[in-house]
Structures are given as structure tokens and as C-alpha cells.
Write an enzyme that holds these catalytic residues in place. Structure first.
Site, PDB file in Angstrom:
ATOM      1  N   GLN A  83     -49.178  17.468 -10.512  1.00  0.00           N
ATOM      2  CA  GLN A  83     -48.626  16.595  -9.479  1.00  0.00           C
ATOM      3  C   GLN A  83     -48.351  14.982 -10.251  1.00  0.00           C
ATOM      4  O   GLN A  83     -47.883  14.099  -9.856  1.00  0.00           O
ATOM      5  CB  GLN A  83     -49.452  16.090  -8.248  1.00  0.00           C
ATOM      6  CG  GLN A  83     -49.551  17.425  -7.303  1.00  0.00           C
ATOM      7  CD  GLN A  83     -48.230  17.663  -6.670  1.00  0.00           C
ATOM      8  OE1 GLN A  83     -47.498  16.756  -6.524  1.00  0.00           O
ATOM      9  NE2 GLN A  83     -47.848  18.877  -6.318  1.00  0.00           N
ATOM     10  N   GLY A 143     -47.417  26.046 -13.542  1.00  0.00           N
ATOM     11  CA  GLY A 143     -48.591  25.601 -13.448  1.00  0.00           C
ATOM     12  C   GLY A 143     -49.729  26.429 -13.201  1.00  0.00           C
ATOM     13  O   GLY A 143     -50.938  26.180 -13.788  1.00  0.00           O
ATOM     14  N   SER A 144     -49.772  27.395 -12.327  1.00  0.00           N
ATOM     15  CA  SER A 144     -50.743  28.326 -12.330  1.00  0.00           C
ATOM     16  C   SER A 144     -51.150  29.043 -13.447  1.00  0.00           C
ATOM     17  O   SER A 144     -52.261  29.152 -13.723  1.00  0.00           O
ATOM     18  CB  SER A 144     -50.032  29.477 -10.877  1.00  0.00           C
ATOM     19  OG  SER A 144     -49.997  28.777  -9.920  1.00  0.00           O
ATOM     20  N   THR A 195     -40.140  37.588 -24.780  1.00  0.00           N
ATOM     21  CA  THR A 195     -39.147  36.747 -25.243  1.00  0.00           C
ATOM     22  C   THR A 195     -39.064  35.340 -24.356  1.00  0.00           C
ATOM     23  O   THR A 195     -39.040  35.481 -23.205  1.00  0.00           O
ATOM     24  CB  THR A 195     -38.052  37.394 -24.918  1.00  0.00           C
ATOM     25  OG1 THR A 195     -37.800  38.660 -25.825  1.00  0.00           O
ATOM     26  CG2 THR A 195     -36.770  36.612 -25.474  1.00  0.00           C
ATOM     27  N   HIS A 215     -40.800  22.481 -11.994  1.00  0.00           N
ATOM     28  CA  HIS A 215     -40.460  22.106 -10.881  1.00  0.00           C
ATOM     29  C   HIS A 215     -40.844  20.937 -10.021  1.00  0.00           C
ATOM     30  O   HIS A 215     -40.476  20.868  -8.948  1.00  0.00           O
ATOM     31  CB  HIS A 215     -40.114  23.629 -10.218  1.00  0.00           C
ATOM     32  CG  HIS A 215     -41.600  23.963  -9.305  1.00  0.00           C
ATOM     33  ND1 HIS A 215     -41.842  23.798  -7.932  1.00  0.00           N
ATOM     34  CD2 HIS A 215     -42.550  24.770  -9.884  1.00  0.00           C
ATOM     35  CE1 HIS A 215     -42.865  24.558  -7.766  1.00  0.00           C
ATOM     36  NE2 HIS A 215     -43.439  24.926  -8.901  1.00  0.00           N
ATOM     37  N   CYS A 270     -49.113  26.936   0.154  1.00  0.00           N
ATOM     38  CA  CYS A 270     -50.048  28.137   0.122  1.00  0.00           C
ATOM     39  C   CYS A 270     -50.852  28.615   1.019  1.00  0.00           C
ATOM     40  O   CYS A 270     -50.898  29.524   1.505  1.00  0.00           O
ATOM     41  CB  CYS A 270     -50.727  28.001  -1.041  1.00  0.00           C
ATOM     42  SG  CYS A 270     -50.062  27.207  -2.511  1.00  0.00           S
ATOM     43  N   SER A 304     -46.218  21.590 -14.774  1.00  0.00           N
ATOM     44  CA  SER A 304     -44.958  22.459 -14.041  1.00  0.00           C
ATOM     45  C   SER A 304     -43.682  21.895 -13.918  1.00  0.00           C
ATOM     46  O   SER A 304     -43.747  20.575 -13.191  1.00  0.00           O
ATOM     47  CB  SER A 304     -45.690  23.096 -12.760  1.00  0.00           C
ATOM     48  OG  SER A 304     -44.552  23.964 -12.337  1.00  0.00           O
ATOM     49  N   ASN A 329     -52.694  17.507  -4.958  1.00  0.00           N
ATOM     50  CA  ASN A 329     -51.148  17.955  -4.379  1.00  0.00           C
ATOM     51  C   ASN A 329     -50.964  17.659  -2.944  1.00  0.00           C
ATOM     52  O   ASN A 329     -49.926  17.604  -2.364  1.00  0.00           O
ATOM     53  CB  ASN A 329     -50.740  19.151  -4.620  1.00  0.00           C
ATOM     54  CG  ASN A 329     -51.923  20.358  -4.488  1.00  0.00           C
ATOM     55  OD1 ASN A 329     -53.166  20.140  -4.806  1.00  0.00           O
ATOM     56  ND2 ASN A 329     -51.554  21.172  -3.701  1.00  0.00           N
TER      57      ASN A 329
HETATM   58  C1  LIG Z   1     -47.384  23.253  -7.489  1.00  0.00           C
HETATM   59  C2  LIG Z   1     -49.043  23.335  -8.279  1.00  0.00           C
HETATM   60  C3  LIG Z   1     -49.536  24.065  -9.027  1.00  0.00           C
HETATM   61  C4  LIG Z   1     -48.756  25.482  -9.031  1.00  0.00           C
HETATM   62  O1  LIG Z   1     -47.666  25.418 -10.089  1.00  0.00           O
HETATM   63  P1  LIG Z   1     -46.751  26.516 -10.236  1.00  0.00           P
HETATM   64  O2  LIG Z   1     -45.754  26.073 -11.083  1.00  0.00           O
HETATM   65  O3  LIG Z   1     -45.922  26.480  -8.660  1.00  0.00           O
HETATM   66  O4  LIG Z   1     -47.194  27.717 -10.465  1.00  0.00           O
HETATM   67  C5  LIG Z   1     -50.942  23.914  -9.516  1.00  0.00           C
HETATM   68  N1  LIG Z   1     -51.405  22.625  -9.258  1.00  0.00           N
HETATM   69  C6  LIG Z   1     -51.059  21.786  -8.641  1.00  0.00           C
HETATM   70  C7  LIG Z   1     -51.605  20.584  -8.252  1.00  0.00           C
HETATM   71  C8  LIG Z   1     -49.677  22.036  -7.720  1.00  0.00           C
HETATM   72  O5  LIG Z   1     -49.004  21.075  -7.112  1.00  0.00           O
END
Ligand SMILES: *Cc1c(COP(=O)(O)O)cnc(C)c1O
Length: 395
Positions: free
Chosen positions: A178, A69-70, A236, A200, A323, A198, A150
Site C-alpha cells: 500500500q 504482492g502475495s 518465462t 496494480h 478478501c 504490487s 490496507n
Molecule cells: C493488495 C495487497 C496484497 C496482495 O497483493 P496482490 O498483488 O494482489 O497479490 C498484499 N498486501 C497488501 C497490504 C495489499 O494491500
């Protein structure tokens, strides 16, 4: 043990895990290689791209795989800023309660001469399309507003905000990390130009995500090197991770309705139970929020102590976001919705997952009540409040 921190990360689903192992085991060729081993990996990659695109109503060529996500947030915002600059437009609109991946990217752009407007967020955790429209100027090149927050889980009127941006001819990006896999999303109907996700956060692996970018938008080259991802992101590809992400997303998307019904019921039970604690308040709108999100402030206590004691009771929760925890600053999200420092310090986020049971809900309510009472028992802040030396803020 009860895992109630799904907004921080989720457990991988069995199907995603199986996919990751099988692709790593059997499809280990380099997708850039011309022989069959390579072409099989390339096929797995493109199948994943098509699957991901389909879930959000996009075309495969509108999907860029990222490390999460970042990275997707950084890529979207920086690309839009550079495109804007070329056209003489250097104003960007966002909100005060975005994820740091957005806020810190905007800070960096400010130092490079961009003007950033951060819209205030109402007490209910929402911004309105009218406020977005009023903030748009001649030289606005981007509006970036998160789909769902989030920390407090509030869901923005994304389709309406997108419509305003379309009308004003301004690019619209949404950090939907989210929301993807948890809420129905269609980038066309929802008027979205760019969207970050993202894996995860929807039961896929960590370290992989994607950016949707509407065709016609020229992204910047984030990493220089080979021709992977059309040269936008050399290196890759993480084929097992990407395949597992697609698997997890298909699975989550298919279960959105079922999961929403289940989680909403459990969420509302938790909210009802925790409201019984005196001098407490729910953060964010009670209805326009993610099905799995509960976020409370309890006056007279400290979020970190609450977390540690809940951990002792076998409950994994969060205070602020992963964070910011570890620092003594209260959450910027809670400050943005108008919580004062002292109150924002006593916050608790429970982000529940689909496997939660009624017994878990009962146990969480009982445990939070016990821990809050215990902590207030020796809190000097609470003593002053009860003695009338200071005023209660929460009813
Ligand atoms: C977790 C999160 C991110 C960051 O995602 P990563 O895959 O951990 O870099 C960005 N934005 C929101 C709203 C998130 O909850």
C-alpha cells in the site's frame, strides 16, 4: 461513477497501458533467447529492474520480479524462515493486522514448527519500535510488519522498527504494497532488508509485483525450472507486465508530493464530513495514515448493506478487505485495533484516487449520510440503542 476503492486495486495509467501494449507488440522475444529479438526483451526486463530499484534506493540485482504482492510476501517470509531454521532460529514476529498473504504464510510455518508472535496493535492502528524490540528473542529470525495497512491506512514507524532489527541482527521484511508509489521509500535509509510491492496498487497491471531483498540474503527457489530470475522463480518472464509496472512506478514516484498534497486535503474533507454522522468513528490515526485512506465505523448498521446502497448511488467503496468481504466475519484489522464485533460490522473504507474532485467529495459525504440514516431507520440494533436497551459504544 466514483471509484473509491483504490486500496483494492487501481486503474492502469495511460503511460503504463501504452508501455504494456508496445512491449507486447514489439518486444515479444523470449528474454532467454540469444538472438536479437530475445536480447531486446532481456534489455526491456533489465531496464525495468533498474527503474524499479532506483525508485526505492536499491540496486537492480536486489529486485526479484513476482506475480504480485502475495507472492512477494510468501517468498520473503518463507526464505527468511528457512534461513533462520538453518541457524537454529525459529521465532518470527509480526502483527495481528497484517494482510492475509502474511498471516496465512505464518500460520503455515507455525504448523511446521515455527513460533510466531503477533504483536497487538494499538487503538490508533500503530505498533511501536519498543514493542518490537521487547518481543525479539535469541532465536528470532524475522520481523515482518506492514508499511501501511490496507484497511485503515495507518503508516508504521518503519525506519525505527528497521533500526531495532538491525541492532538485534534480525531480518526485517515489510509488506509495502500500500505504500510503494504512494509514500517516499528508501530501503537503505529506512533499514529495510526485504520489501514487497504490487503493480496494480500503483496504477500498473494486475498479476505483477516485486520483492526487494538486500544483497547477501539467499532467497529460496519458489518455482523450479529454468534459470529465470536467477533460478528463484522459473518461467518465462512477464515482460510486458514488468515493463508496464516500471513505467507506472516511475510515474507515481514522480508525483508523490503533488498527489499527497491533493489527496490529504480531500481525505480530511471526507473525514470532517463523515464525522458529522452521530455515533461514528474514524478508524486508525488521523495523521499517520495514507493520504487516500478514510475508514469509518457507523454504529447500528451493517457494512455490506451500506456498500450495496452506495453502489446504487454510483460510489464504489469497500467494507473490510476484498478478501474477507463475502464472509460474515468482521475485519481482523478492526478487531485488532479493539473494535468490538457489532461496531466492526458497520465499517466503510473509502480509498480515493488522484482524480477525485471536490464535487465527488461532497457527493460521497451526502450519500453516506443518506444511506446511514436510511439503514438505521429499520435496524433493530439501532432501535435498541436509541431506546436505551443497549449502550452506545461510539460517541
Ligand atoms: C493488495 C495487497 C496484497 C496482495 O497483493 P496482490 O498483488 O494482489 O497479490 C498484499 N498486501 C497488501 C497490504 C495489499 O494491500
Amino acid at each position: 461513477m466514483i471509484y473509491a476503492d483504490n486500496a483494492a486495486t487501481t486503474k492502469m495509467s495511460q503511460a503504463a497501458l501504452n508501455k504494456m501494449v508496445s512491449v507486447a507488440n514489439e518486444t515479444y522475444g523470449n528474454p532467454s533467447s540469444l538472438y536479437t529479438f530475445g536480447q531486446k526483451a532481456k534489455e526491456a526486463l533489465e531496464e525495468a529492474r533498474a527503474d524499479v530499484a532506483k525508485v526505492i534506493g536499491a540496486e537492480p540485482k536486489e529486485i526479484l520480479f513476482t506475480s504480485g504482492g502475495s507472492e512477494a510476501d510468501n517468498q520473503a517470509i518463507i526464505s527468511a524462515a528457512l534461513l533462520g531454521k538453518k541457524a537454529g532460529k525459529t521465532h518470527i514476529i509480526s502483527t495481528a493486522f497484517e494482510h492475509h498473504a502474511v498471516l496465512h504464510t505464518l500460520k503455515k510455518l507455525e504448523k511446521e514448527g515455527f513460533e510466531v508472535t503477533l504483536l497487538d496493535v494499538h487503538e490508533n492502528g500503530l505498533v511501536t519500535p519498543e514493542e518490537v524490540e521487547a518481543a525479539i528473542k535469541e532465536n528470532t529470525c524475522l520481523v515482518t510488519i506492514m508499511f501501511a495497512n490496507n484497511e485503515i491506512g495507518t503508516i508504521q514507524p518503519i525506519r525505527e522498527i528497521g533500526a531495532v532489527c538491525r541492532k538485534k541482527n534480525v531480518l526485517f521484511h515489510t509488506d509495502a504494497v500500500q505504500a510503494v508509489g504512494h509514500l517516499p521509500i528508501n530501503v537503505v535509509n529506512d533499514n529495510i532488508d526485504m520489501l514487497s510491492a504490487s503493480a496494480h496498487k500503483f496504477h500498473g497491471p494486475k498479476g505483477v509485483g516485486f520483492l526487494y531483498f538486500k544483497k547477501g540474503i539467499r532467497l529460496s527457489n519458489l518455482i523450479e525450472g529454468g534459470a529465470q530470475e536467477k533460478g528463484k522463480r522459473a518461467g518465462t518472464e512477464n515482460v510486458p507486465g514488468i515493463a508496464a509496472m516500471a513505467e507506472a512506478l516511475k510515474e507515481s514516484a514522480a508525483k508523490i508530493e503533488e498527489n499527497t498534497a491533493k489527496l490529504t486535503e480531500k481525505r480530511d474533507k471526507l473525514i470532517k464530513g463523515l464525522k458529522e454522522i452521530e455515533h461514528s468513528a474514524l478508524n486508525g490515526d488521523a495523521v499517520k495514515r495514507l493520504p487516500g485512506n478514510v475508514n469509518f465505523c457507523f454504529e447500528g448498521i451493517e457494512g455490506e448493506s451500506l456498500l450495496l446502497l452506495l453502489d446504487d448511488k454510483g460510489i464504489a467503496a469497500s467494507s473490510g478487505s476484498a478478501c474477507t468481504s463475502g464472509s460474515l466475519d468482521p475485519s481482523h484489522v478492526l478487531l485488532a485495533i479493539g473494535r468490538v464485533h457489532d461496531v466492526a460490522h458497520g465499517s466503510l473504507r473509502l480509498s480515493i484516487g488522484e482524480d477525485i474532485t471536490d464535487e465527488d467529495v461532497e457527493y460521497i459525504i451526502k450519500s453516506v449520510k443518506e444511506v446511514v440514516t436510511y439503514l438505521r431507520g429499520f435496524s433493530p440494533v439501532w432501535r435498541d440503542l436509541v431506546a436505551g436497551k443497549t449502550q452506545f459504544i461510539l460517541p
